[in-house]
Enzyme design. Sequence first.
Site, short mmCIF file in Angstrom:
data_model
loop_
_atom_site.label_atom_id
_atom_site.label_comp_id
_atom_site.label_asym_id
_atom_site.label_seq_id
_atom_site.Cartn_x
_atom_site.Cartn_y
_atom_site.Cartn_z
N HIS A 169 -4.86 -16.93 -5.41
CA HIS A 169 -5.81 -16.03 -4.76
C HIS A 169 -7.38 -16.71 -4.31
O HIS A 169 -8.06 -16.25 -3.52
CB HIS A 169 -6.06 -14.72 -5.37
CG HIS A 169 -7.00 -14.96 -6.58
ND1 HIS A 169 -6.41 -15.60 -7.71
CD2 HIS A 169 -8.05 -14.76 -7.06
CE1 HIS A 169 -7.27 -15.88 -8.57
NE2 HIS A 169 -8.31 -15.24 -8.14
N ASP A 170 -7.53 -18.05 -4.71
CA ASP A 170 -8.79 -18.79 -4.39
C ASP A 170 -8.37 -19.91 -3.51
O ASP A 170 -9.34 -20.51 -3.30
CB ASP A 170 -9.29 -19.16 -5.77
CG ASP A 170 -10.14 -18.07 -6.50
OD1 ASP A 170 -9.92 -17.92 -7.90
OD2 ASP A 170 -10.22 -16.95 -6.09
N ASP A 202 -5.64 -9.98 -16.02
CA ASP A 202 -6.80 -10.87 -15.93
C ASP A 202 -8.02 -10.47 -16.62
O ASP A 202 -8.58 -9.19 -16.59
CB ASP A 202 -7.29 -10.83 -14.15
CG ASP A 202 -7.60 -12.19 -13.84
OD1 ASP A 202 -7.13 -12.53 -12.76
OD2 ASP A 202 -8.34 -12.84 -14.45
N ASP A 260 -10.39 -15.53 -17.09
CA ASP A 260 -11.08 -16.14 -15.85
C ASP A 260 -12.18 -16.90 -16.24
O ASP A 260 -12.95 -16.49 -17.09
CB ASP A 260 -11.55 -14.67 -15.09
CG ASP A 260 -12.36 -15.02 -13.86
OD1 ASP A 260 -13.51 -14.78 -13.84
OD2 ASP A 260 -11.76 -15.82 -13.09
N ASP A 270 -4.17 3.80 2.40
CA ASP A 270 -5.57 3.85 2.55
C ASP A 270 -5.78 2.24 2.91
O ASP A 270 -7.10 1.87 2.93
CB ASP A 270 -6.20 4.03 1.32
CG ASP A 270 -5.96 2.98 0.12
OD1 ASP A 270 -6.55 3.10 -0.94
OD2 ASP A 270 -5.08 2.19 0.58
N ASP A 298 -1.65 -1.34 -3.79
CA ASP A 298 -2.15 -0.52 -5.12
C ASP A 298 -0.92 -0.74 -6.02
O ASP A 298 -0.13 -1.23 -5.86
CB ASP A 298 -2.45 0.97 -4.82
CG ASP A 298 -1.18 1.61 -3.96
OD1 ASP A 298 -1.82 2.23 -2.88
OD2 ASP A 298 -0.21 1.37 -4.11
N ASN A 317 -0.31 4.46 -0.30
CA ASN A 317 -1.09 5.78 0.17
C ASN A 317 -1.57 5.59 1.39
O ASN A 317 -2.42 6.62 1.70
CB ASN A 317 -2.00 6.36 -0.97
CG ASN A 317 -2.87 5.22 -1.23
OD1 ASN A 317 -2.93 4.20 -0.40
ND2 ASN A 317 -3.82 5.53 -2.12
N ASP A 323 0.84 -1.04 0.02
CA ASP A 323 -0.08 0.09 0.13
C ASP A 323 0.93 1.19 -0.13
O ASP A 323 1.66 1.54 0.95
CB ASP A 323 -0.72 0.12 1.26
CG ASP A 323 -1.84 1.39 1.63
OD1 ASP A 323 -2.30 1.41 2.53
OD2 ASP A 323 -1.83 2.14 0.31
N GLU A 381 -8.45 -20.47 -17.02
CA GLU A 381 -8.95 -20.89 -15.86
C GLU A 381 -10.01 -21.80 -16.24
O GLU A 381 -11.08 -21.25 -16.67
CB GLU A 381 -9.24 -20.07 -14.78
CG GLU A 381 -9.67 -20.64 -13.64
CD GLU A 381 -10.67 -19.80 -12.76
OE1 GLU A 381 -10.42 -19.62 -11.50
OE2 GLU A 381 -11.57 -19.10 -13.11
O1 TEU Z 1 -12.40 -18.29 -10.25
C1 TEU Z 1 -13.40 -18.94 -10.62
C2 TEU Z 1 -13.69 -20.16 -9.79
O2 TEU Z 1 -14.82 -20.59 -9.47
C3 TEU Z 1 -12.79 -20.40 -8.61
O3 TEU Z 1 -13.07 -20.03 -7.64
C4 TEU Z 1 -12.48 -22.05 -8.28
O4 TEU Z 1 -12.38 -22.28 -7.29
C5 TEU Z 1 -11.64 -22.49 -9.16
O5 TEU Z 1 -10.55 -22.65 -8.71
C6 TEU Z 1 -12.15 -22.77 -10.34
O6 TEU Z 1 -13.00 -23.81 -10.31
C7 TEU Z 1 -12.34 -17.05 -10.68
C8 TEU Z 1 -11.43 -16.15 -9.95
O7 TEU Z 1 -10.24 -16.81 -9.68
C9 TEU Z 1 -12.09 -16.01 -8.79
O8 TEU Z 1 -11.26 -15.27 -7.70
C10 TEU Z 1 -13.44 -15.14 -8.88
O9 TEU Z 1 -14.19 -15.04 -7.66
C11 TEU Z 1 -14.31 -15.99 -9.76
O10 TEU Z 1 -13.75 -16.59 -11.09
C12 TEU Z 1 -15.33 -15.02 -10.58
O11 TEU Z 1 -14.82 -14.17 -11.41
#
Ligand code: TEU
Length: 538
Positions: free
Chosen positions: A309-310, A98, A194, A25, A29, A23, A21, A245
């Site tokens: 990140h998921d 993305d 995505d 907040d 960023d 700034n 970060d 993905e």
């Molecule tokens: O994720 C698609 C998604 O469904 C993933 O969360 C799932 O867990 C996976 O690993 C694929 O089955 C993408 C992005 O990565 C996620 O952060 C978003 O929330 C989602 O799409 C919606 O855009």
Amino acid sequence: MKRTWWKEAVVYQVYWRSFFDSNGDGYGDLEGLIQKLDYIHDLGVDVIWLNPCYESPDKDNGYDISDYYRIMDKAGDMETFDRLLHEVHQRGMKLIMDLVVNHTSDQHPWFIESRSSKDNPKRDWYIWRDKPNNWRSYFTPSAWEYDEKTGQYYFHSFAVEQPDLNWENKEVREEIYKMMRFWLDKGIDGFRLDAIALLAKPDGFPDAENPYDIRYLTNNPGVHEYLQEMHDKVLKHYDIFTVGEVAFVSPEEGLKYVEEDRNELHTLFHFEVCDEMPTWDPIRFKQIQKRWYEGLWGKGWNSQFLNNHDHTRQVTRYGNDKQFRVESAKLLATLVHTLPGTPYIYQGEEIGMTGVKFDSIDDYNDIAMKNKYAEEVAKGRDPKEVLESLQLLSRDNSRTPMQWDDSEHAGFTTGTPWLKVNPNYKEINVKQALAAPNSVYYYYKKLIQLRKQNPVMVYGTFRDLSENEPYIYAYTRELDGVRWLIVLNHCDSDNVYTLPEELSSASRRLLLGNYIDVKEEGTTLHMRPHEARIYALQ
Ligand code: TEU
């Protein structure tokens, strides 16, 4: 052997809101990323994957876009983005964005128009029906939301705030292609696409036998035609890299997305591990690796990752983030970087950051977790028990702020972080890692250097020598007479690995190990807890 930059690359994923970060907040960023580019560059990575930073009401952390041509205020502005791209290229690295085009935000002007009336010219830009089917979405009990004003339901594969675009509509596709050219003409180096396997929807939206098995959302007929059109109209006109993905696919289905002469995508993320293997299952992991190698090798290119990140940080979910955190983090890194495919590093993985358990649902931010918690509690389940059941796989495990040092908020922000910092930041941080010669950071640096110097690590064939071994994972990579042996002891205790007859006479040279004092000992290797070794065989 035809060399390909994105096959040889190592990709570093930046979840900018949790990176740095600049700034105060409380949100990371793009200016903060610019200030930390030398840190990423020094690691040796080639490509940065930047999570979405387009204008967004931020219901799903940027994956709900309301304007594809503007940068979200939290992230910065277009001038800062252009400077970021310039600075990345100045350092000889590349940047992929993305691309979130399966859905938009419900605040996107397209959807505001579409829901305004059944006769609106953009009504068919989204998916409307008089009555829903029994499908769930990824984040909600129903994939359909009723719109009072027009008396119809709209379809959403994710949150209510993320209505799906209707890709059957040619205007929609052309508008998306125009937007992609805008960013590619700026000079970005590619896209992470995505939820790209969700673009096509089945005719008639038949009810599902088991609504909880949501694979009906993906890989429906027509998706490949859309990708081939996207390739023809946009992708083939740029020297770029694309990774899709692609959930719920077999190697055979996955190949259709990346087979070189099908003109769709370069590589994919499949989720047989991250979506379908909640905790470490060695035999299953080996089978997955073998099937995908046999399914794709020589025809299409795979990706290697164990977190993003998921998905929960890999040392917590698939390793040992306590007694053997450093050794385990290095072992999992060795795995990802020596298996066939392009390796991905998720920010913080290179210093062995771990997952987190917050005490209250109020400490969590992720819409998927919050929705699931609400749904389960509404069924009368005990809230404490529900929270515990969701903690291990919560997406917030990997979204806590980057731990730069042991100062307040781990040096991430001078403000209040948007998500609490993992309390272990005083022990685990970049400053500590850079000061320790045997830290996880320097091990990643050596792995990445090895890849740059040794084509066998990229283009070498793969053979598993340990299919039914519960703890030892031993495999070879071979290219033009160069042969490597990788031996991993994924276990909290010692184990022995006896070299197969065919390798017993080979002399071996240790290229890299995560224990400093490896004693060589004939054809029987005594492996310590979470020990990893990479050998060159002669
Ligand atoms: O994720 C698609 C998604 O469904 C993933 O969360 C799932 O867990 C996976 O690993 C694929 O089955 C993408 C992005 O990565 C996620 O952060 C978003 O929330 C989602 O799409 C919606 O855009």
